[in-house]
Design a protein around this motif. Structure first.
Motif, short mmCIF file in Angstrom:
data_model
loop_
_atom_site.label_atom_id
_atom_site.label_comp_id
_atom_site.label_asym_id
_atom_site.label_seq_id
_atom_site.Cartn_x
_atom_site.Cartn_y
_atom_site.Cartn_z
N ILE A 256 59.98 -100.51 -33.37
CA ILE A 256 59.47 -99.17 -33.70
C ILE A 256 59.40 -98.25 -32.47
O ILE A 256 59.31 -97.04 -32.62
N LEU A 274 69.04 -93.37 -33.49
CA LEU A 274 68.12 -92.66 -34.37
C LEU A 274 68.54 -92.74 -35.83
O LEU A 274 67.71 -92.83 -36.74
N SER A 275 69.85 -92.73 -36.07
CA SER A 275 70.33 -92.72 -37.46
C SER A 275 70.39 -94.11 -38.07
O SER A 275 70.20 -94.26 -39.29
N SER A 277 68.65 -97.11 -36.98
CA SER A 277 67.48 -97.98 -36.91
C SER A 277 66.54 -97.67 -38.06
O SER A 277 66.07 -96.53 -38.20
N CYS A 279 63.48 -99.04 -38.74
CA CYS A 279 62.04 -99.02 -38.43
C CYS A 279 61.70 -98.12 -37.25
O CYS A 279 60.52 -97.81 -37.02
N LEU A 280 62.66 -97.72 -36.46
CA LEU A 280 62.40 -97.00 -35.22
C LEU A 280 61.68 -95.69 -35.49
O LEU A 280 62.09 -94.90 -36.34
N LYS A 281 60.57 -95.48 -34.76
CA LYS A 281 59.80 -94.26 -34.90
C LYS A 281 59.87 -93.40 -33.63
O LYS A 281 59.83 -92.18 -33.70
N LEU A 283 61.84 -92.85 -29.83
CA LEU A 283 62.87 -93.13 -28.83
C LEU A 283 62.55 -92.25 -27.62
O LEU A 283 62.62 -91.02 -27.70
N HIS A 302 66.71 -86.06 -37.13
CA HIS A 302 66.49 -87.32 -37.84
C HIS A 302 65.05 -87.40 -38.29
O HIS A 302 64.13 -87.63 -37.51
N LYS A 305 61.72 -89.72 -37.26
CA LYS A 305 61.97 -90.37 -35.98
C LYS A 305 61.84 -89.33 -34.86
O LYS A 305 62.28 -88.20 -35.01
#
Length: 920
Positions: A256, A274-275, A277, A279-281, A283, A302, A305
């Motif tokens: 995340i 960013l596009s 992942s 779960c990624l919140k 970066l 995105h 995110k």
């Protein structure tokens, strides 16, 4: 003493700890109820333990030594769940002595390889978290032993400095031994290979936070196998394969938060992360030049995110994590900390953001990159101030150190960016820093807060704010700390604050002078940093007349002489010599000049320092000897200590040195040459030639001191002849006619007048064969004509024809006033002449040369003008020598030049003024 120790339960979390009880100890004690005082021995045990918890380890030890009961309470396990050894030297013996207290130790912070090797002797097998810095010398073997002995570890952090001697083998050992590991943060590893990362992935299923910062190589594909990771940082790591990263890391199911700051990541990899992942919140890509160089990249497309970069509004973007829209703007971190509604996932993200942002901002500040002014002013300062209020100590420290660093634009010259410093002040940073400086946590004090205060105080506006907020009292108190690092930074703050004249008195009133002097005695060996800062602060304070007396009363003379004699560090030597120079600069107002000279070894040490290989040390030592030479006893003692030879050698060697060193070298010789014995010795040692060379300097201040020294030397006919033979007449003529400094022109004219006022030099010139004598006489005649021509031109520059005509036509005293004001050289009032020198000018009034008569009258005018520092002294000498009769004759002589007549009348009027004043 009579005291019953009661059985108490101290709570820490959900655990209960039964403290030991003791039988009653029978001793006499006054009953507190009847006396009206509270008996400290009657405090409940839990109150005592709470008191202990607010103290640092050193103070706990001191308090524990007061009685047996408090000794036992002082080692209560609840006080030893956390241990910070960074401010202490921790070896195996010390660790073993702490072992009995560390049974329940959970968190440990240490510094350096020696402390790392000693950790196992603490026998704290229940340790959950270890954090170390200054880890460059820690080896694989040391780290492997540590993790093998502490299998319960949940967190391991080494950095932010580079762990150059740790390899992938040690990382594998971490994986094999620490199965409960949740957080691993390492800095500066050369190579983190796939085997090491796979060991972590296989054996550490709870590992959610990984940071491989400033590493050289990392196996990106292997990191994609650590499926448990939620927060990952590779900030500052080079040689990253971003194609592999953007393909494998988006597949990490729990990731995340990702930090790629200070890397060469580009917009393509960022967009894919960013596009792709799920779960990624967050970066974080701060200070990524390739990304920032792509003007077409839009990082906010995105949804859900967040990209944090130098070109985004970081605080506003972080606020977007919250459902509550009121949490936005510059106080987002403070609002989150004060929030009553808690969200575990959000709390983890914010805690991680604090950590990575503090780390990256400090690194950016340390690199001092160009082109970041807008970022620092609009966002960076506010971010650091937000992070300084974190509940994470290491985040606080890095943020405060970042503040101390980012305001400095030239560390070597201590140059501060005023806009950045004032940005910190505007956002309330001064009060925040001072509050942190008062913290009992020594690591926070020494590493951060006072360093920031010290650096910021270079700016006059910030220094004023620090003083107004009570910072001087805080720093003076911290300068008394038993922790050297704390005392060092406090002394640095006082050093910078003491530059301002308006702060000197406040520092003295706060007890800062005594604290600084005590620092020198306390850390006289092994503390170069604290000694330099303490001596520098005392040097600034000693420039103030009142404070200089306080420095002397506090034992500062002995302390500073001790440094000058025994310390080998150039910075300390320079500041100690400067402080002694300033102490000796108040000769008329206190006795410090004599006190320095009488201190055992002081003059010898300063003479020795004039031979230092460091220019700054030589300059300050020469300056100190210059000031000390104003005292008659010091002047002779300096010569006896080899000062003449040393200073002549210094003058000979500084033709290409800084103007400051040239000025002080010539000034010290000027001071010594007041004594005729020293003057002769300077000439004999070869001092004439270097002084003539310095007289040709382009610096106005050097002109003055060189001309002053040559003036004194020229009093002796042997030296006068040396000046002619060494080509000194053209140099003095040049000074007399073209120097910007009136004082330099004046003293050059007096030197030339001494040389040619009565044929004394001719007697020396005739020594030798007949042909040599004739040749020298011819040479002297030419030099005399040149000298008299320029002396006459010099005097004429102070002779306004209109004022002189009015004064000649009137006998009224008022007619002389315009001439006096037009002729006055303000600085000449500081010159002090001996009886012999005054007598020589009086005799010169009878000289057949009209030029020398005018010059002598002009000189006596300068020396007797009311208000001059030594005017009364000179008037007394002239009255004792019967100068009034000679002056009347000069004023009335029909053949005397008009200048000589008018100047002689003014001198007579000055003598009458001083006579009347003294009789009153």
């Amino acid at each position: 003493m009579s005291r019953r120790v009661r059985r108490k339960v101290a709570r820490k979390g959900k655990e209960k700890l039964i403290l030991p009880s003791y039988p009653e100890i029978e001793e006499e004690i006054s009953v507190s109820d009847r006396s009206g005082f509270v008996d400290w021995t009657s405090l409940p045990d839990d109150t005592v333990i709470q008191l202990f918890s607010c103290l640092n380890y050193r103070d706990r030890a001191s308090l524990s030594s007061t009685c047996r009961t408090w000794r036992v309470l002082g080692i209560s396990p609840c006080l030893w769940s956390s241990l910070d050894l960074r401010a202490h030297k921790c070896d195996a013996a010390m660790a073993a002595s702490l072992a009995s207290r560390c049974v329940n130790l959970q968190k440990l912070r240490f510094r350096g390889a020696e402390s790392a090797d000693a950790i196992i002797h603490l026998q704290a097998r229940n340790l959950l978290e270890i954090s170390g810095d200054y880890c460059r010398k820690i080896t694989d073997a040391s780290l492997s032993v540590i993790v093998a002995r502490h299998e319960a570890l949940e967190g391991l952090q080494l950095g932010p400095d580079f762990c150059e001697r740790i390899s992938s083998d040690a990382i594998k050992a971490i994986g094999f031994c620490c199965h409960k590991l949740k957080k691993l943060r390492l800095s500066g590893i050369r190579d983190v290979n796939g085997d090491a990362i796979n060991a972590l992935a296989k054996h550490c299923p709870k590992l959610t936070d990984i940071a491989f910062i400033d590493c050289l190589n990392i196996d990106e594909m292997a990191l994609g196998n650590v499926v448990s990771v939620r927060f990952l940082s590779v900030a500052g790591t080079s040689n990253m394969k971003w194609g592999v990263v953007s393909h494998h890391w988006p597949k990490l199911p729990n990731l995340i938060g990702l930090d790629v700051s200070r890397t060469d990541i580009g917009s393509t990899a960022v967009a894919r992360l960013l596009s792709s992942s799920q779960c990624l919140k967050v970066l974080c890509a701060l200070n990524c030049p390739v990304l920032e160089g792509d003007v077409s990249f839009a990082g906010s497309t995105h949804k859900g995110k967040m990209l944090l970069a130098l070109f985004t509004d970081i605080l506003k973007d972080i606020a977007s994590l919250f459902v509550d829209i009121s949490k936005k703007g510059r106080k987002v971190f403070l609002d989150w900390r004060n929030s009553k509604s808690k969200d575990k996932n959000l709390d983890e993200i914010m805690t991680w953001l604090e950590w990575i942002l503090s780390h990256t901002l400090l690194r950016i500040a340390e690199s001092n990159q160009q082109g970041l002014d807008e970022f620092w002013l609009k966002q960076g300062a506010a971010l650091l101030l937000n992070l300084m209020q974190s509940s994470q100590e290491d985040v606080q420290e890095r943020a405060a150190t970042g503040l101390a660093t980012f305001v400095v634009i030239d560390d070597e010259n201590a140059s501060i960016d005023c806009r950045r410093a004032e940005a910190v002040m505007r956002d309330g940073g001064i009060r925040l820093l001072l509050n942190l400086a008062k913290s009992w946590r020594e690591g926070l004090q020494s590493e951060a807060a006072k360093k920031a205060i010290a650096n910021l105080s270079v700016n006059a506006n910030v220094a004023k704010a620090v003083a107004e907020e009570g910072g001087i009292t805080i720093l003076a108190s911290l300068a008394r700390s038993m922790n050297r690092l704390v005392a060092e930074e406090a002394a640095g703050g006082l050093w910078n604050l003491s530059v301002g004249e308006e702060h000197k008195g406040s520092i003295a009133e706060a007890g800062g002078v005594k604290a600084l002097v005590d620092l020198i005695f306390k850390w006289s060996s092994g503390g170069d940093g604290v000694l330099e800062r303490a001596a520098g602060a005392l040097a600034n304070l000693a420039a103030d007349d009142k404070c200089s007396t306080e420095v002397a009363v506090a034992g500062g003379v002995h302390a500073l002489v001790m440094l000058a004699r025994s310390c080998k560090f150039e910075g300390v030597q320079e500041q100690a010599a400067r402080a002694l120079a300033n102490l000796a600069a108040h000769g008329d107002s206190n006795s410090n000049n004599a006190a320095v000279g009488q201190e055992a070894g002081a003059l010898e040490a300063l003479v020795q320092l004039t031979q230092s290989p460091h220019e700054g040390v030589r300059q300050e030592a020469a300056g100190a000897l210059w000031n000390l030479s104003f005292d008659d006893r010091n002047r002779e003692a300096i010569a006896a200590a080899g000062g003449v030879e040393a200073l002549v050698a210094l003058a000979q060697s500084c033709s290409n040195a800084s103007p400051g060193l040239q000025e002080r070298a010539a000034g010290a010789l000027w001071g010594l040459s007041v004594s005729e014995v020293n003057s002769i010795a300077i000439g004999r040692e070869g001092g004439v030639a270097p002084l003539i060379a310095l007289a040709r300097s382009e610096a106005e201040d050097v002109h003055e001191t060189a001309a002053g020294a040559l003036w004194n030397l020229a009093f002796n006919p042997g030296n006068a002849l040396r000046i002619v033979e060494e080509g000194g007449v053209p140099a003095l003529v040049h000074l007399c006619s073209s120097s910007v400094s009136k004082m330099a022109r004046f003293m050059a004219a007096l030197a030339l007048a001494y040389m040619f006022d009565g044929g004394r030099m001719d007697e020396f010139a005739l020594v030798g064969t007949s042909s040599e004598g004739i040749s020298k006489s011819a040479s002297l005649d030419g030099a005399r004509r040149m000298a008299l021509k320029h002396i006459e031109a010099f005097v004429h520059k102070f002779s306004d024809p209109q004022s002189f005509s009015a004064a000649a036509a009137s006998s009224a005293p008022a007619a002389l006033a315009p001439v006096t004001e037009g002729a006055r050289i303000q600085e000449a009032g500081h010159l002090r002449c001996s009886g012999a020198e005054i007598g020589r000018f009086v005799t010169m009034l009878r000289n057949p040369s009209s030029v020398l008569k005018a010059c002598a009258a002009f000189a006596l005018l300068q020396f007797t003008i009311p208000g001059g520092r030594h005017a009364v002294h000179h008037a007394s000498l002239m009255q004792n020598a019967g100068a009034a009769r000679v002056l009347r004759a000069a004023a009335a002589a029909a053949t005397a030049p008009l200048e000589a007549k008018i100047f002689a009348r003014i001198v007579l009027r000055n003598l009458e003024h001083h006579h009347i004043e003294s009789s009153l």
